[in-house]
Design a protein around this motif. Structure first.
Motif, PDB file in Angstrom:
ATOM      1  N   GLU A  98       0.858  -1.194   0.000  1.00  0.00           N
ATOM      2  CA  GLU A  98       0.000   0.000   0.000  1.00  0.00           C
ATOM      3  C   GLU A  98       0.891   1.241   0.000  1.00  0.00           C
ATOM      4  O   GLU A  98       1.579   1.517   0.976  1.00  0.00           O
ATOM      5  CB  GLU A  98      -0.899   0.027   1.227  1.00  0.00           C
ATOM      6  N   HIS A 141      -5.501  -3.775  -0.104  1.00  0.00           N
ATOM      7  CA  HIS A 141      -5.705  -3.678   1.335  1.00  0.00           C
ATOM      8  C   HIS A 141      -5.739  -5.041   2.010  1.00  0.00           C
ATOM      9  O   HIS A 141      -5.107  -5.250   3.039  1.00  0.00           O
ATOM     10  CB  HIS A 141      -7.018  -2.940   1.640  1.00  0.00           C
ATOM     11  N   TRP A 150     -12.135  -2.500   1.213  1.00  0.00           N
ATOM     12  CA  TRP A 150     -11.202  -2.596   2.331  1.00  0.00           C
ATOM     13  C   TRP A 150     -10.957  -4.031   2.797  1.00  0.00           C
ATOM     14  O   TRP A 150      -9.837  -4.501   2.823  1.00  0.00           O
ATOM     15  CB  TRP A 150     -11.689  -1.749   3.515  1.00  0.00           C
TER      16      TRP A 150
END
Length: 322
Positions: free
Chosen positions: A144, A170, A213
């Motif tokens: 990330e 993620h 997410w």
């Protein structure tokens, strides 16, 4: 089951209990193994790694790295543990977290010059590590932001991102009944591979909120996938005005919202999801912990006593001991 927030830790040992976190530093991740459920690993930003061998009653600090962003206990061997850090690096333990060795060469990959983390420029990090259930030598590693990279020899050498992989990964997931498959919840959308990461596709029909997410896959069915998502990072993470959703996709169909019984979308910080037994899922939110026994069709609050301070904290990790 173990659940972590930024500054709180919950355990279920026949009854839910809030315990003191191992440190005042912000919790980032946790994991535990079904085979050794009393041993928990907890990573923090600023104070490194902590380990408990008594289900969170006590903790010991482990000297490995300062900013621990991801933890994965190898499903093949509970004594093999993988750890990711900021700045991006990967560490490996073969003795249950007693000792650690860095796997070098990760940031020597050609794409590394393009990795970044917008809130802290030039300090990208290893957000997730997933072990191939069919091959313990093969790992998927999400950076990330900037890349999804792989290794086929336990980090001795690294393979750079492929053009079809997501850039802002993620959460990654795999499934023992579909070892060629992997799933990615990313800031730039959902993706999956059916050829061990050589190519990735983006089945997003019906997924209206594409800042994805968390992800969980039905333990009994690799074709049933749940994700948490939002319209963007601010609505996903900000405690002041969050708005998040949970979606389900079955048998290659379109994504469907699965919010019945959940406390959202308004006011819900992006949930962390975990799969339990067949067709069972858990969703850790800032409003409570919820369970579904029908693959996300309906959710039920587990009724844990909820401290007001948790309503503004981001869920960080959920380890479901099956």
């Amino acid at each position: 089951m173990y659940a972590a927030f930024e500054n709180a830790f919950l355990t279920d040992n026949g009854g839910w209990k809030r315990r003191d976190p191992p440190t005042d530093a912000q919790i980032q991740c946790l994991d535990a193994s079904n085979e050794v459920p009393e041993r928990i690993f907890c990573g923090t930003f600023g104070d490194g790694l902590y380990r408990s061998v008594d289900s969170g009653e006590t903790w010991e600090h482990v000297d490995v790295a300062t900013n621990v962003m991801s933890l994965t206990v190898d499903p093949h061997d509970p004594d093999e543990v993988w750890l990711g850090t900021e700045p991006s690096a990967v560490y490996h333990s073969t003795d249950g977290g007693e000792t650690w060795a860095e796997k070098p060469g990760l940031t020597d990959l050609p794409s590394a010059s393009e990795w970044y983390f917008p809130p802290r420029p030039d300090t990208h990090h290893t957000r997730w590590i997933a072990v191939d259930p069919g091959d313990p030598e093969h790992l998927y590693v999400g950076i990330e932001a900037g890349a999804l990279v792989q290794t086929h020899d336990k980090g001795e050498t690294w393979e750079d991102r492929v053009s079809t992989a997501r850039l802002d990964n993620h959460t990654l997931a795999t499934h023992p009944d579909a070892p060629d498959r992997a799933y990615s919840a990313a800031g730039d959308g959902y993706a999956e591979t059916h050829d061990k990461g050589e190519t990735w596709t983006y089945p997003q029909d019906g997924l209206k909120h594409r800042y994805v997410w968390s992800i969980a896959v039905d333990s009994a069915d690799p074709d049933t996938v749940l994700v948490s998502s939002a319209s963007g990072a601010r609505r996903a993470h900000a405690s002041s005005n969050p708005e998040s959703y949970v979606y389900r996709r079955d048998n290659g169909g379109t994504w469907q919202q699965c919010l019945e019984g959940l406390p959202g979308p308004d006011g819900m910080i992006r949930p962390v999801l975990a799969a339990g037994a067949a067709h069972e899922f858990y969703a850790l939110t800032n409003r409570g912990l919820y369970r579904s026994s029908d693959s996300g069709e309906h959710w039920h609050d587990l009724g844990i006593e909820w401290d007001e301070s948790l309503t503004t904290q981001r869920p960080r990790g959920l380890a479901c001991i099956k």
